[in-house]
Scaffold this motif. Structure first.
Motif, mmCIF file in Angstrom:
data_model
loop_
_atom_site.group_PDB
_atom_site.id
_atom_site.type_symbol
_atom_site.label_atom_id
_atom_site.label_comp_id
_atom_site.label_asym_id
_atom_site.label_seq_id
_atom_site.Cartn_x
_atom_site.Cartn_y
_atom_site.Cartn_z
ATOM 1 N N ILE A 159 0.842 -1.211 0.000
ATOM 2 C CA ILE A 159 0.000 0.000 0.000
ATOM 3 C C ILE A 159 0.873 1.256 0.000
ATOM 4 N N LEU A 160 1.922 1.240 0.853
ATOM 5 C CA LEU A 160 2.795 2.416 0.939
ATOM 6 C C LEU A 160 3.538 2.662 -0.378
ATOM 7 N N GLN A 199 2.427 1.888 -3.402
ATOM 8 C CA GLN A 199 1.443 2.467 -4.339
ATOM 9 C C GLN A 199 1.267 3.955 -4.049
ATOM 10 N N ASP A 200 1.163 4.260 -2.757
ATOM 11 C CA ASP A 200 0.930 5.646 -2.348
ATOM 12 C C ASP A 200 2.115 6.538 -2.724
ATOM 13 N N THR A 201 3.325 6.000 -2.542
ATOM 14 C CA THR A 201 4.530 6.778 -2.865
ATOM 15 C C THR A 201 4.575 7.114 -4.354
ATOM 16 N N PRO A 233 -2.460 1.107 -10.028
ATOM 17 C CA PRO A 233 -2.209 0.408 -8.748
ATOM 18 C C PRO A 233 -1.240 -0.765 -8.902
ATOM 19 N N GLY A 269 2.572 -0.905 -7.546
ATOM 20 C CA GLY A 269 2.973 -1.358 -6.201
ATOM 21 C C GLY A 269 2.320 -2.702 -5.951
#
Lengths: 209, 253
Positions: free
Chosen positions: B110-111, B113-115, B131, B134
């Motif tokens: 998740i982190l 993808q967020d980065t 998506p 990541g």
């Protein structure tokens, strides 16, 4: 000039300080808060695991539907995932079906990968001199040979000075190896603290703030 | 209050406060003059070159964050990995091949993808985000390695960076990368993992070199300040160990 701090950063810094202080200061309220926050982190990590699984599922579904390279393997992964997940949800992780999957599929596959790993490592150690010809590589390779030869008697014979509690193998394992490992661990420890402090200070933001 | 602070705890707290003080000191000092890392590490010179070439050659950069989580002591090495990912995504925002990040933990997936999303958004390239950039590639170390290997065959990769918590499974991934002529740069917080990467990786990062990545990739002045603070504290620890050994030898301790 107004200085704005995003809410996510404020939460991270606040929670981080409470957990950190809870380690050092034995005040009951801090200890309780630290434990509660860590429990929340564990629960969130479990939810993140489910989100990660959904992501894995989506990535491979797309590979199958778009007929990308390796699509049959992705299909196999999806079928395996659905069956394993379904059995785990319906019967529980300790049910005989779940254990059968683990003991007869996952364990043998992982063991065979471990076997493959042993071969790869032998080749990698032999190839190290092709990649980097320097003193450290030579020391590395010589140490590997000494440690392997000294691991057990060769055809029933012990080589004086190599085997035994006073042999070269034991000497390397007890003094330079331990000293080197401690040096590396100190470096890793300092690096870990530095990274943690940067997150606490809000300069490293791996959370979208 | 004094009862709630044991002597070991006081020392630990003082050490952390000293660390914070040194980081702030070097960060303020760094504003007055441009500071640089004190020594060059060949792995980072090569990485900077490969990042630049990846855009021109239209190849993808791959980062893998290991199978440790973010909530344990392995989390710090994964945070370093996310810093590298952010640098990758910056470079890729001007190309049509965004980086791929894989991990063996749901939180890290998740982190990552967020980065990537956050960085692409910052550079006005959010439309490129997917998506799938990541991915969670497996949940056990061997499963994670097996999930990574197809990437080296299916994607055109310029380089793979391994930054996180790795054990012996690292050898499987690096071997697959080498067979496909993908440059490998690896660092781990795990001692067996470090031995493996030294033997297998083209560009190994040993000991604390992994934690210096942000400073060498110019991720911000605080990275350089914390690296300098680490250096000072390392020397303090070295002196303390030598003095302690001397005192023990003399029978004082």
């Amino acid at each position: 000039m107004r200085f704005k701090i995003p809410i996510s950063i404020s939460i991270v810094i606040g929670v981080g300080f409470i957990v950190l202080l809870g380690y050092f200061i034995d005040l009951p309220i801090l200890v309780v808060m630290r434990q509660v926050l860590l429990q929340w982190a564990v629960a969130l990590a479990a939810v993140a695991l489910l989100v990660g699984l959904a992501n894995l599922f989506n990535v491979h579904i797309r590979k199958v539907t778009e007929r990308q390279k390796g699509a049959p393997y992705s299909l196999l992964l999806i079928v395996s995932l659905v069956i394993t997940f379904g059995i785990g949800i319906i019967f529980g992780p300790t049910n005989e079906w779940s254990l059968w999957i683990f003991n007869n599929i996952q364990l043998p596959v992982e063991s065979s990968l471990m076997g493959l790993l042993a071969v790869i490592l032998v080749f990698a150690s032999a190839r190290i001199l092709l990649r980097r010809v320097n003193l450290l590589s030579l020391v590395f390779l010589a140490t590997v040979v000494v440690m392997l030869l000294g691991a057990a008697p060769i055809l029933g014979f012990e080589i004086p000075g190599l085997h035994g509690s006073n042999g070269l193998r034991a000497l390397i394992a007890q003094i330079p190896a331990v000293a080197g490992a401690r040096g590396l661990l100190l470096g890793i420890g300092l690096g870990t603290i530095a990274t943690g402090l940067r997150v606490l200070m809000g300069t490293d933001r791996p959370y979208g703030g | 209050m004094s009862e709630s602070l044991a002597s070991g705890n006081i020392l630990g707290l003082l050490f952390v406060l000293l660390f914070v003080g040194l980081i702030v000191f070097f960060a303020i000092g760094g504003r007055k003059k441009e500071l640089q890392p004190t020594r060059e590490i060949s792995a980072f010179i090569r990485l900077r070159r490969v990042i630049a070439l990846a855009v021109e050659s239209g190849k993808r950069l791959h980062l893998t964050l290991g199978s440790g989580g973010i909530s344990g002591k392995e989390g710090a090495s994964a945070v370093v990995g996310l810093t590298v990912l952010e640098r990758f995504a910056r470079v890729a925002s001007v190309s049509d091949r965004p980086p791929i990040a894989t991990s063996g933990d749901g939180t890290l997936a998740i982190l990552s993808q967020d980065t990537v999303r956050k960085t692409l958004k910052t550079f006005g390239a959010e439309s490129q985000y997917d998506p799938g950039f990541g991915q969670l590639s497996g949940l056990t170390p061997m499963g994670y390695a097996a999930g990574n290997i197809p990437l080296y065959y299916d994607e055109q990769l310029a380089a793979t960076v391994y930054a996180g918590h790795f054990g012996s499974e690292l050898a499987l991934m690096i071997d697959a990368a080498s067979q496909n002529e993908v440059m490998t740069l690896a660092g781990s917080d795990n001692l067996p993992g470090q031995a493996i990467l030294y033997a297998t990786s083209e560009q190994p990062l040993i000991g604390e070199e992994l934690y210096a990545t942000g400073a060498y990739l110019k991720a911000g002045p605080m990275h350089l300040a914390s690296l300098q603070a680490q250096d000072v504290l390392r020397w303090i620890l070295v002196m303390a160990i030598i003095i302690g050994a001397g005192l023990k030898f003399l029978g004082i301790l």
